[in-house]
Design a protein around this motif. Sequence first.
Motif, PDB file in Angstrom:
ATOM      1  N   ASP A   1     -31.674 -29.848 -72.845  1.00  0.00           N
ATOM      2  CA  ASP A   1     -32.019 -30.749 -73.956  1.00  0.00           C
ATOM      3  C   ASP A   1     -31.121 -30.539 -75.175  1.00  0.00           C
ATOM      4  N   GLY A   2     -30.155 -29.594 -75.073  1.00  0.00           N
ATOM      5  CA  GLY A   2     -29.202 -29.385 -76.158  1.00  0.00           C
ATOM      6  C   GLY A   2     -29.724 -28.564 -77.316  1.00  0.00           C
ATOM      7  N   SER A   3     -30.941 -28.011 -77.203  1.00  0.00           N
ATOM      8  CA  SER A   3     -31.515 -27.281 -78.335  1.00  0.00           C
ATOM      9  C   SER A   3     -30.745 -26.006 -78.663  1.00  0.00           C
ATOM     10  N   ILE A   4     -30.053 -25.423 -77.682  1.00  0.00           N
ATOM     11  CA  ILE A   4     -29.304 -24.195 -77.943  1.00  0.00           C
ATOM     12  C   ILE A   4     -28.179 -24.434 -78.945  1.00  0.00           C
ATOM     13  N   TYR A   5     -27.617 -25.663 -78.942  1.00  0.00           N
ATOM     14  CA  TYR A   5     -26.508 -25.969 -79.846  1.00  0.00           C
ATOM     15  C   TYR A   5     -26.986 -26.353 -81.244  1.00  0.00           C
ATOM     16  N   LYS A   6     -28.284 -26.642 -81.360  1.00  0.00           N
ATOM     17  CA  LYS A   6     -28.856 -27.012 -82.650  1.00  0.00           C
ATOM     18  C   LYS A   6     -29.560 -25.839 -83.310  1.00  0.00           C
ATOM     19  N   ASN A   7     -29.681 -24.739 -82.591  1.00  0.00           N
ATOM     20  CA  ASN A   7     -30.396 -23.572 -83.093  1.00  0.00           C
ATOM     21  C   ASN A   7     -29.501 -22.835 -84.084  1.00  0.00           C
ATOM     22  N   SER A   8     -29.820 -22.935 -85.367  1.00  0.00           N
ATOM     23  CA  SER A   8     -28.963 -22.366 -86.412  1.00  0.00           C
ATOM     24  C   SER A   8     -28.860 -20.849 -86.300  1.00  0.00           C
ATOM     25  N   CYS A   9     -29.916 -20.206 -85.802  1.00  0.00           N
ATOM     26  CA  CYS A   9     -29.885 -18.754 -85.674  1.00  0.00           C
ATOM     27  C   CYS A   9     -28.892 -18.301 -84.615  1.00  0.00           C
ATOM     28  N   LEU A  10     -28.604 -19.151 -83.639  1.00  0.00           N
ATOM     29  CA  LEU A  10     -27.642 -18.795 -82.600  1.00  0.00           C
ATOM     30  C   LEU A  10     -26.203 -19.053 -83.025  1.00  0.00           C
ATOM     31  N   ASP A  11     -26.011 -19.562 -84.236  1.00  0.00           N
ATOM     32  CA  ASP A  11     -24.654 -19.748 -84.734  1.00  0.00           C
ATOM     33  C   ASP A  11     -23.902 -18.439 -84.821  1.00  0.00           C
ATOM     34  N   VAL A  12     -24.636 -17.324 -85.019  1.00  0.00           N
ATOM     35  CA  VAL A  12     -23.973 -16.022 -85.116  1.00  0.00           C
ATOM     36  C   VAL A  12     -23.280 -15.660 -83.805  1.00  0.00           C
ATOM     37  N   CYS A  13     -23.738 -16.251 -82.705  1.00  0.00           N
ATOM     38  CA  CYS A  13     -23.115 -16.007 -81.402  1.00  0.00           C
ATOM     39  C   CYS A  13     -22.112 -17.094 -81.029  1.00  0.00           C
ATOM     40  N   ARG A  14     -21.941 -18.056 -81.894  1.00  0.00           N
ATOM     41  CA  ARG A  14     -20.990 -19.153 -81.666  1.00  0.00           C
ATOM     42  C   ARG A  14     -21.221 -19.807 -80.298  1.00  0.00           C
ATOM     43  N   VAL A  15     -22.465 -20.179 -80.019  1.00  0.00           N
ATOM     44  CA  VAL A  15     -22.784 -20.741 -78.712  1.00  0.00           C
ATOM     45  C   VAL A  15     -22.146 -22.110 -78.500  1.00  0.00           C
ATOM     46  N   LYS A  16     -21.713 -22.751 -79.577  1.00  0.00           N
ATOM     47  CA  LYS A  16     -21.016 -24.027 -79.415  1.00  0.00           C
ATOM     48  C   LYS A  16     -19.617 -23.823 -78.832  1.00  0.00           C
ATOM     49  N   ASN A  17     -19.145 -22.607 -78.905  1.00  0.00           N
ATOM     50  CA  ASN A  17     -17.871 -22.261 -78.285  1.00  0.00           C
ATOM     51  C   ASN A  17     -18.092 -22.087 -76.791  1.00  0.00           C
ATOM     52  N   ARG A  18     -17.590 -23.010 -76.004  1.00  0.00           N
ATOM     53  CA  ARG A  18     -17.809 -22.991 -74.556  1.00  0.00           C
ATOM     54  C   ARG A  18     -16.624 -22.401 -73.800  1.00  0.00           C
ATOM     55  N   ALA A  19     -15.673 -21.803 -74.515  1.00  0.00           N
ATOM     56  CA  ALA A  19     -14.485 -21.251 -73.876  1.00  0.00           C
ATOM     57  C   ALA A  19     -14.803 -19.937 -73.172  1.00  0.00           C
ATOM     58  N   GLU A  20     -14.116 -19.701 -72.078  1.00  0.00           N
ATOM     59  CA  GLU A  20     -14.224 -18.412 -71.397  1.00  0.00           C
ATOM     60  C   GLU A  20     -13.417 -17.374 -72.159  1.00  0.00           C
ATOM     61  N   THR A  21     -13.893 -16.134 -72.174  1.00  0.00           N
ATOM     62  CA  THR A  21     -13.154 -15.076 -72.839  1.00  0.00           C
ATOM     63  C   THR A  21     -11.748 -14.955 -72.259  1.00  0.00           C
ATOM     64  N   GLN A  22     -10.785 -14.763 -73.153  1.00  0.00           N
ATOM     65  CA  GLN A  22      -9.402 -14.593 -72.719  1.00  0.00           C
ATOM     66  C   GLN A  22      -9.005 -13.123 -72.689  1.00  0.00           C
ATOM     67  N   LEU A  23      -9.919 -12.242 -73.086  1.00  0.00           N
ATOM     68  CA  LEU A  23      -9.620 -10.816 -73.073  1.00  0.00           C
ATOM     69  C   LEU A  23      -9.723 -10.275 -71.656  1.00  0.00           C
ATOM     70  N   GLU A  24      -8.748  -9.485 -71.277  1.00  0.00           N
ATOM     71  CA  GLU A  24      -8.719  -8.847 -69.965  1.00  0.00           C
ATOM     72  C   GLU A  24      -8.988  -7.355 -70.142  1.00  0.00           C
ATOM     73  N   PRO A  25      -9.283  -6.643 -69.067  1.00  0.00           N
ATOM     74  CA  PRO A  25      -9.360  -5.183 -69.173  1.00  0.00           C
ATOM     75  C   PRO A  25      -8.042  -4.620 -69.698  1.00  0.00           C
ATOM     76  N   MET A  26      -8.133  -3.593 -70.553  1.00  0.00           N
ATOM     77  CA  MET A  26      -6.940  -3.019 -71.179  1.00  0.00           C
ATOM     78  C   MET A  26      -6.282  -2.029 -70.225  1.00  0.00           C
ATOM     79  N   MET A  27      -5.741  -2.541 -69.130  1.00  0.00           N
ATOM     80  CA  MET A  27      -5.159  -1.690 -68.094  1.00  0.00           C
ATOM     81  C   MET A  27      -3.764  -1.269 -68.517  1.00  0.00           C
TER      82      MET A  27
END
Length: 362
Positions: free
Chosen positions: A75-101
Amino acid sequence: MARNILHGQIKRVKLNRPSHLPYLSDFFCTSGHTPGDPDEQVGITKGKARAKTRKETMKGNVSAATVIKNSSHRDGSIYKNSCLDVCRVKNRAETQLEPMMLSDPVDCFPDRRRCCLHFVSDMMQIFSLKLAKVPNHTSSIQLYGYIAARDFLDNSLNYIVNHSRDNSFTVRQGSLIEMTGPKRGITMTCVVLVEYDMRVKNGEQEEDDLQLIDGATDFSEVTTPSVPFMNRINGDYGAVDITLARVVNAVEATIDVIISEVQGGFSLSLSSFVIVGGVRQGIELFHDIIGESCVLTKRHVIAVEMDGWMHLKLKVGQKGFKNDDLERYCRFKADIHGCARRQIMLEHASILLKVTWSTLPP
C-alpha cells in the motif's frame, strides 16, 4: 565495544553509534526486546490490522517478530512513514559496497585513503530462512520477492534473498529458502533494519498473487542476542522463520568455489559451520547439480568471530547414488586480512575453496 588491530595487535576501542540512524524502536516502540519476553506483543499485520499475543503466535522456541507499523510496500505506507526516513527507505538501490578483501594489510581503502588500521566489529549474521507457513495448507508454492538488510554503512539494500516474479522458485512448507546474499557483511554497531516483501505466485497476473510477508523489522545492537535465535515473521498468507545472531568482534569471510576437471555430472552441497556465543550454527550455502567445470557465481559472505574457526562441509554425490554421498571437511581460522585455500581432489572433479578475510570500514 569493538577491537581495533594495529600492525597485528588487537586493542579494544569504543565505537559511537552514528547519529544518522537512531533506534527505530525509539519511534515505534516495536522492538529492541529480548526474544522470549513473556509480555511481547506482535505488531500489526498488514491488510488485516490484527495484533496477536505471543501465546497465539508462538510454537516451541520461535518468537514472533514485530512488524513495524505502517511499513507495508503493497500500500506504499513504508515510503510515507516519516520515521523511516532515517533509513532512507525511498532509496531502492542495492548496496555498492563489497567486502574489503585485501592482500596488503596497509592498503585498507584503496579508493578512499591509506591507513594501517583494521577494525573488528559486531556484525549481524543471518543463518537461515525457512518457510514456516503457507496459504491454504498447500504442499508447495511459487515464491518471489526480497528480504534485505539496511545498516549504517550506506543504508542501501543488502539483499539476503532477491527474486523477480519471472524468476520465482518452488519451496515447500518447512523447507529452507535459499539465501542469495548478503553481498557484504552487515555491521551491527547500530540498529539494523530488515525489510521484506515476499509474495506467492497465484496465477498469470501479479494482482492475483498473495502476500506472504510485507514490512520491516528493526534489530537493536544492544538487545539482539549474541547467540543464534529464531524469529517468526507473520504475514497475511503465511510466515517465514529467520534465524540470526549478533556476532561480536567479527570479520568477514568471503567464500569462492572453483570446480575443475569435471568427469561427469554430480550433486554438490556446501555448508558452513561457525561458533557464535559458544553455540555451533550451520549455514546452507549451495546445493545443485554440477555438469561442467565452473566458478560458482554466487559468493558467500559470513561473519566469523575473530580468532575463531569457520568449518566448511562438502557433500558430493553422483546422480542416482544417494547412498554413496562423499563428505569432506576443512576449516579456516579467522583473520583480519589475507587469503587461505583448500584443494579437494575427488574421483570426478577438483574443487578449490578460497576464503578471503576482511574487515568492515570503521
